[in-house]
Design an enzyme around this catalytic site. Structure first.
Site, PDB file in Angstrom:
ATOM      1  N   ARG A  77       0.861  -1.193   0.000  1.00  0.00           N
ATOM      2  CA  ARG A  77       0.000   0.000   0.000  1.00  0.00           C
ATOM      3  C   ARG A  77       0.894   1.239   0.000  1.00  0.00           C
ATOM      4  NH1 ARG A  77      -2.793   2.853   4.849  1.00  0.00           N
ATOM      5  NH2 ARG A  77      -4.894   3.408   4.161  1.00  0.00           N
ATOM      6  N   GLU A 168      -9.450   7.227   5.446  1.00  0.00           N
ATOM      7  CA  GLU A 168     -10.145   7.407   6.724  1.00  0.00           C
ATOM      8  C   GLU A 168     -11.139   8.566   6.664  1.00  0.00           C
ATOM      9  OE1 GLU A 168      -7.120   5.397   9.936  1.00  0.00           O
ATOM     10  OE2 GLU A 168      -7.019   7.578   9.720  1.00  0.00           O
ATOM     11  N   GLU A 274      -5.468  -0.816   7.754  1.00  0.00           N
ATOM     12  CA  GLU A 274      -4.385  -0.387   8.630  1.00  0.00           C
ATOM     13  C   GLU A 274      -4.488  -1.109   9.964  1.00  0.00           C
ATOM     14  OE1 GLU A 274      -4.120   3.811   9.310  1.00  0.00           O
ATOM     15  OE2 GLU A 274      -4.519   4.332   7.207  1.00  0.00           O
TER      16      GLU A 274
END
Length: 377
Positions: A77, A168, A274
């Site tokens: 990522r 997020e 994450e």
């Protein structure tokens, strides 16, 4: 994730008893490895340019990405910022690093922050170049920028396998226009921005999967509200992405509930985008660490090498337990971000330090910790 500010409410970690068989003894594992066994290596390129060195568990020096691949990592990522002051994590740097990822035989997730710096639930600053744009102009900017990056990756032989349209984005993105609370936007505006990003990704490569990513993966009511709204506003997506840090994001039992609920409710595969945990409470540089006190830790998981490894494996087992095989996998956040002078958290300040050095999967000498063995699961 923004590594130097405590953004999520601190929550006492209540560990699901079924997931713990004792620190230093790994929880029981399912036999079949997950299809995504990834790591966010967004600071690695800069670390290597500054002379960082890495070695495997035996102390043999080598390339960090290859060390992680040998341990079982199969996906990388990379975050991308529009015009960062440091010159790292911009389009040119990401495309160059993506070529290395693909040359190593690894898959690629590109994490669009749509900002010049960190974007997370508490910070979603519009890039300076777009700051005065209205909604229509921002939709065009998102489309053109997303297309440009994805097309440059394709031209470099590094087509993204997956893309995050936002990072997020619990509270929206591109504030204030795309802000869900306290701004001028709301879901109608955010939906328009997300659709623009999705359409740009698919225009370059129809096979690239698009993830919508929010934080607080152990808080089902928040996640359900957010994705219910996304569906109601006809936002297309292929994958659900959740951040889960056991010291911030809710309990392990809450994570399991959220994963099962979202998979069933929306019929989409899920990724833990994450996760991380400390191997020590010590600090390797002048920058204070995000997790620096025993009071912040999850009950049952000390800040030790064994505690880090078993916490990571508990997250892996949670995603494996998602019904109907909808748990795709996970990404460990910044396992190579050891303390290297000049590779700090603040892109505007080359003297800033690293608040994550005690959560890397390499110690302060750059030697791999036992947590890297979890990538084989």
């Amino acid at each position: 994730m923004r590594p130097t500010v405590f953004l999520r409410a601190g929550m006492a970690g209540v560990l699901c008893a079924a997931m713990l068989t004792g620190i230093g003894q790994a929880p029981a594992q399912a036999a079949t490895p997950l299809s995504i066994r990834g790591a966010d290596l967004s600071t690695l390129q800069r670390a290597e340019d500054l002379g960082a060195r890495y070695s495997n568990q035996n102390g043999t020096q080598g390339d960090a990405m290859q060390i992680l691949k040998a341990a079982g990592m199969n996906y990388v990522r990379l975050r991308i910022w529009v015009n960062p002051a440091s010159g790292y994590n911009n389009q040119a740097k990401v495309v160059a690093f993506a070529r290395q990822v693909k040359a190593a035989g690894l898959k690629l997730l590109v994490d669009f922050h749509y900002s010049d710096t960190w974007a997370d639930p508490g910070h979603q600053a519009t890039p300076a170049a777009w700051r005065n744009d209205n909604l229509s102009q921002l939709e065009t900017a998102v489309y053109n920028y997303t297309y440009s990056v994805c097309d440059a990756l394709r031209a470099a032989g590094a087509t993204a396998d997956m893309v995050q349209v936002g990072n997020e984005i619990n509270s929206g993105m591109l504030w204030p226009v795309g802000q869900l609370t306290g701004g001028t936007g709301g879901w109608s505006n955010l939906a328009g921005l997300l659709v623009s990003g999705y359409n740009a990704v698919k225009a370059v490569s129809a096979s690239t999967q698009v993830m919508l990513h929010i934080a607080n993966g152990g808080m089902d009511s928040q996640a359900r509200w957010w994705f219910d709204e996304a569906v109601a506003y006809h936002v297309p997506f292929d994958v659900i992405g959740l951040s889960y840090y056991s010291y911030w994001s809710g309990t392990f039992s809450g994570l399991q509930t959220t994963l099962a609920d979202l998979a069933s409710r929306y019929g989409k595969p899920i990724v833990i985008a994450e996760t991380a945990y400390p191997f020590t409470l010590g600090n390797a540089d002048s920058q204070g660490n995000n997790i620096s006190s025993s009071s912040q830790l999850t009950s049952g998981y000390p800040a030790t090498e064994a505690g880090q490894r078993t916490n990571f494996l508990a997250v892996i087992n949670a995603i494996k337990a998602v019904p109907n095989g909808r748990g795709l996998g996970y990404f460990y956040w910044e396992p190579t971000w050891t303390a290297v002078a000049g590779n700090g958290w603040d892109p505007t300040n080359p003297n800033s330090g690293d608040g994550w050095d005690n959560q890397a999967l390499f110690n302060w000498s750059g030697q791999a910790l036992s947590g890297i063995t979890d990538f084989a699961n």
